[in-house]
Design an enzyme around this catalytic site. Structure first.
Site, PDB file in Angstrom:
ATOM      1  N   LYS A 183       0.864  -1.246   0.054  1.00 26.44           N
ATOM      2  CA  LYS A 183       0.034  -0.022   0.013  1.00 26.44           C
ATOM      3  C   LYS A 183       0.645   1.288  -0.013  1.00 26.44           C
ATOM      4  CE  LYS A 183      -1.492   2.686   3.197  1.00 26.44           C
ATOM      5  NZ  LYS A 183      -1.284   3.879   2.117  1.00 26.44           N
ATOM      6  N   GLU A 257       8.943  -0.247  11.109  1.00 28.52           N
ATOM      7  CA  GLU A 257      10.070   0.800  10.805  1.00 28.52           C
ATOM      8  C   GLU A 257       9.829   2.284  10.625  1.00 28.52           C
ATOM      9  OE1 GLU A 257      13.387  -0.033   9.830  1.00 28.52           O
ATOM     10  OE2 GLU A 257      13.040  -2.090   9.745  1.00 28.52           O
ATOM     11  N   CYS A 291      14.817   8.728   6.821  1.00 27.12           N
ATOM     12  CA  CYS A 291      14.443   8.396   8.298  1.00 27.12           C
ATOM     13  C   CYS A 291      15.803   8.501   9.016  1.00 27.12           C
ATOM     14  CB  CYS A 291      13.730   7.077   8.316  1.00 27.12           C
ATOM     15  SG  CYS A 291      14.682   5.886   7.391  1.00 27.12           S
ATOM     16  N   GLU A 391      11.213  14.705  14.881  1.00 21.07           N
ATOM     17  CA  GLU A 391      11.488  14.680  13.338  1.00 21.07           C
ATOM     18  C   GLU A 391      10.789  15.984  12.702  1.00 21.07           C
ATOM     19  OE1 GLU A 391       9.969  10.962  11.626  1.00 21.07           O
ATOM     20  OE2 GLU A 391      11.846  10.741  10.942  1.00 21.07           O
TER      21      GLU A 391
HETATM   22  P1  NAD Z   1       2.754   8.336   7.533  1.00 20.63           P
HETATM   23  O1  NAD Z   1       2.796   7.607   8.837  1.00 20.63           O
HETATM   24  O2  NAD Z   1       2.235   9.458   7.486  1.00 20.63           O
HETATM   25  O3  NAD Z   1       2.414   7.280   6.331  1.00 20.63           O
HETATM   26  C1  NAD Z   1       2.988   6.002   6.367  1.00 20.63           C
HETATM   27  C2  NAD Z   1       2.128   5.076   5.720  1.00 20.63           C
HETATM   28  O4  NAD Z   1       0.770   4.953   6.586  1.00 20.63           O
HETATM   29  C3  NAD Z   1       1.604   5.659   4.220  1.00 20.63           C
HETATM   30  O5  NAD Z   1       1.156   4.678   3.439  1.00 20.63           O
HETATM   31  C4  NAD Z   1       0.063   6.130   4.716  1.00 20.63           C
HETATM   32  O6  NAD Z   1      -0.839   6.207   3.732  1.00 20.63           O
HETATM   33  C5  NAD Z   1      -0.216   5.131   5.691  1.00 20.63           C
HETATM   34  N1  NAD Z   1      -1.373   5.319   6.574  1.00 20.63           N
HETATM   35  C6  NAD Z   1      -1.716   6.418   7.078  1.00 20.63           C
HETATM   36  N2  NAD Z   1      -2.962   6.399   7.979  1.00 20.63           N
HETATM   37  C7  NAD Z   1      -3.204   4.988   8.066  1.00 20.63           C
HETATM   38  C8  NAD Z   1      -3.790   4.235   8.440  1.00 20.63           C
HETATM   39  N3  NAD Z   1      -5.052   4.503   9.368  1.00 20.63           N
HETATM   40  N4  NAD Z   1      -3.946   2.801   8.708  1.00 20.63           N
HETATM   41  C9  NAD Z   1      -3.113   2.263   7.949  1.00 20.63           C
HETATM   42  N5  NAD Z   1      -2.059   3.085   7.241  1.00 20.63           N
HETATM   43  C10 NAD Z   1      -2.332   4.539   7.169  1.00 20.63           C
HETATM   44  O7  NAD Z   1       4.627   8.354   7.156  1.00 20.63           O
HETATM   45  P2  NAD Z   1       5.043   9.309   5.929  1.00 20.63           P
HETATM   46  O8  NAD Z   1       4.762  10.919   6.110  1.00 20.63           O
HETATM   47  O9  NAD Z   1       4.553   8.542   4.736  1.00 20.63           O
HETATM   48  O10 NAD Z   1       6.723   9.051   5.981  1.00 20.63           O
HETATM   49  C11 NAD Z   1       7.505   9.533   6.853  1.00 20.63           C
HETATM   50  C12 NAD Z   1       7.611   8.865   8.193  1.00 20.63           C
HETATM   51  O11 NAD Z   1       8.298   7.701   7.678  1.00 20.63           O
HETATM   52  C13 NAD Z   1       8.890   9.431   8.944  1.00 20.63           C
HETATM   53  O12 NAD Z   1       8.587   9.258  10.174  1.00 20.63           O
HETATM   54  C14 NAD Z   1       9.971   8.576   8.570  1.00 20.63           C
HETATM   55  O13 NAD Z   1      11.150   8.572   9.467  1.00 20.63           O
HETATM   56  C15 NAD Z   1       9.558   7.154   8.386  1.00 20.63           C
HETATM   57  N6  NAD Z   1      10.407   6.194   7.749  1.00 20.63           N
HETATM   58  C16 NAD Z   1      10.993   5.289   8.186  1.00 20.63           C
HETATM   59  C17 NAD Z   1      11.735   4.610   7.491  1.00 20.63           C
HETATM   60  C18 NAD Z   1      12.465   3.293   8.117  1.00 20.63           C
HETATM   61  O14 NAD Z   1      12.909   2.577   7.324  1.00 20.63           O
HETATM   62  N7  NAD Z   1      12.806   3.271   9.485  1.00 20.63           N
HETATM   63  C19 NAD Z   1      11.859   4.689   6.169  1.00 20.63           C
HETATM   64  C20 NAD Z   1      11.254   5.693   5.501  1.00 20.63           C
HETATM   65  C21 NAD Z   1      10.484   6.643   6.334  1.00 20.63           C
END
Ligand code: NAD
Length: 487
Positions: A183, A257, A291, A391
């Site tokens: 997704k 993650e 991240c 962050e």
């Molecule tokens: P986010 O938490 O806003 O979204 C992540 C995912 O969750 C998206 O696909 C989003 O559509 C989905 N989502 C949103 N609401 C949901 C729900 N109710 N149920 C299920 N899924 C839902 O994060 P973002 O803004 O897309 O990404 C940035 C974040 O991701 C930062 O905190 C970054 O550090 C982290 N990140 C971590 C890693 C890692 O490997 N540790 C890698 C990349 C990004």
């Protein structure tokens, strides 16, 4: 100057890929996706809701038994073939990477080959997932444990590196015999959809790799679907909490993650000019939206002023602007909301005592329609201030001061996160000693050159748990079954 328009003719079909079908329904509406550098609408992307997610999980369920039962040599061949197709499609995928979220071409061009490598590496695991023979007593029995796939894995990925996220999670999950529903978010749907198309082209059976772009509505439906055997979530801690509480209903296991606030510790014996690119990578890499970025630069007293001055000079040399200009290193942030959040955090930081060395504003003129924040360096940032603890996910570097090794480690560990850390020193013993005391999943000493696909990757504390990469990635998507035979 006009910014170069992205080649929208390269966009994939934006309908979800469910089995080998591309249904045009979008029970959760259409998302107007915008190109981050100009705000231009790139397309209307159907957002999946419950019916589409249910269909995707059903397709994955139907495909899973035969995918798991397939001779491993065949599963390996198909994943290798997908890796080859990703490589052959590198130009298009590089473009989609930029259209997805505005990452400059110069940066995103390495993503297809890394993703191909992730599929190739994990394909090599298909016939290496071994079990164990367990000693029995008092005897007269054979006990053995075999590693089994979970079944259907829901893979929820963020927008900042969707292609690599597909490789980091999708490749080991598939190699281990699971089928997946990936997704991608509304903010970056294109690269992941293209991976789904290439998987079908590679001959991977329909239903094995489904790609269903969705926002929170579809994400929630996916997480709550009882046909999902494991959830792997990459994203923010805030969304992770929502996912975890939804998964409580079905008791589905969740791999996490999450974010980071990584320290980059610069000791006084460091050669400043050699270390500067690594010191500044926290603000440059993915325009600060990574991240693992080292967004807290911890500098020892004696060289503090010199480093602050060098950082201020260095950043003026870093090209920022049009993602399609081959020299651009820093592009836009993902959307207008991100701009507002980042600028708000900078203002709050100055109220908390930080000194702005450079940046601190949104770019106007040619960049006014896009989502550009000037790379911002903040000095004298208090360790307990909001910006040092949270962050930013934008091109902002916070510089903090420390006096000795003990204090450096204390400040580095003093956040709720524990994803990564960086150490700059010429003292070999100190480098290893400090690496040992940092409560994080990944440490880079004297340089950042990525991470091998065979190494473990992941975080401690609020940065998540579990590991991707290498044998750890395979373990994330398998579980042992113990079998006792009375003899
Ligand atoms: P986010 O938490 O806003 O979204 C992540 C995912 O969750 C998206 O696909 C989003 O559509 C989905 N989502 C949103 N609401 C949901 C729900 N109710 N149920 C299920 N899924 C839902 O994060 P973002 O803004 O897309 O990404 C940035 C974040 O991701 C930062 O905190 C970054 O550090 C982290 N990140 C971590 C890693 C890692 O490997 N540790 C890698 C990349 C990004």
């Amino acid at each position: 100057m006009t910014l170069i328009s992205p080649p929208l003719e390269l966009l994939p079909n934006t309908s979800p890929l469910i089995g080998d079908r591309r249904p045009t329904d979008s029970s959760a509406g259409m998302h107007k996706h915008r190109y981050a550098a100009t705000g231009q609408v790139t397309s209307q992307v159907p957002m999946a809701g419950k019916p589409e997610m249910d269909a995707a999980v059903a397709a994955a369920r139907a495909a899973q038994p035969s995918w798991a039962a397939m001779p491993v040599t065949e599963r390996r061949r198909l994943l290798m073939r997908l890796a080859d197709l990703i490589e052959a499609d590198a130009d298009r995928l590089t473009n989609l990477g930029t259209i997805d979220n505005g990452t400059p071409q110069q940066i995103v061009q390495s993503a297809p080959s890394l993703t191909a490598e992730l599929f190739r590496y994990n394909a090599g695991w298909t016939d290496r997932i071994e079990g164990s023979v367990i000693p029995t007593w008092p005897g007269d029995a054979l006990d053995y444990a075999v590693e089994k796939p979970f079944g259907v894995v829901a893979i929820i990925i963020p927008w900042n590196g969707p292609l690599i996220a597909c490789g980091m999670t999708g490749a080991p999950a598939l190699a281990a015999g699971n089928t997946v529903v990936i997704k991608p978010p509304e903010l970056a749907p294109y690269s992941a959809l293209r991976i789904g198309e290439l998987a079908l082209e590679a001959g991977i059976p329909p239903g094995v790799l489904n790609v269903v772009p969705a926002g929170p509505v579809g994400g929630d439906a996916l997480v709550r679907n009882p046909g999902v055997d494991k959830i792997h979530f990459t994203g923010s801690g805030a969304t992770a909490r929502i996912v975890l509480s939804a998964a409580l209903e079905t008791l589905t296991p969740v791999g996490l993650e999450l974010g980071g606030k990584s320290a980059n510790i610069v000791f006084e014996d460091t050669d400043i000019s050699t270390a500067l690119p690594t010191m500044m990578s926290g603000i440059i890499a993915l325009s600060g939206q990574g991240c693992i970025n080292g967004t807290r630069l911890l500098v020892q007293d004696r060289i503090y002023d010199e480093v602050v001055e060098a950082a201020g000079r260095f950043i003026t040399q870093v090209p920022i602007g049009d993602p399609y200009d081959g020299s651009t290193a820093i592009g836009p942030v993902v959307n207008d909301t991100a701009c507002q959040r980042i600028l708000g955090m900078i203002t709050r930081a100055t109220e908390d005592g930080a000194r702005v060395i450079s940046g601190g504003e949104r770019l106007n003129g040619d960049y006014a329609d896009g989502y550009f924040v000037a790379p911002t360096i903040l000095a004298d940032v208090p360790s307990d201030s909001y910006i040092a603890q949270n962050e930013v996910f934008g091109p902002v570097l916070s510089i903090l001061r420390f006096s000795d090794e003990t204090e450096a480690v204390k400040i580095a560990n003093d956040t709720e996160f524990g994803l990564a850390a960086y150490i700059q020193t010429n003292d070999l013993k100190r480098a290893h000693r400090v690496a040992d005391r940092l409560d994080v999943g990944n440490v880079w000493i004297n340089g950042f050159n990525g991470i091998p696909v065979s190494a473990p990757f992941g975080g401690n504390k609020h940065s998540g748990h579990g590991r991707l990469g290498g044998k750890w990635g395979i373990r994330e998507f398998t579980r042992p079954r113990n079998i006792w035979v009375s003899l």
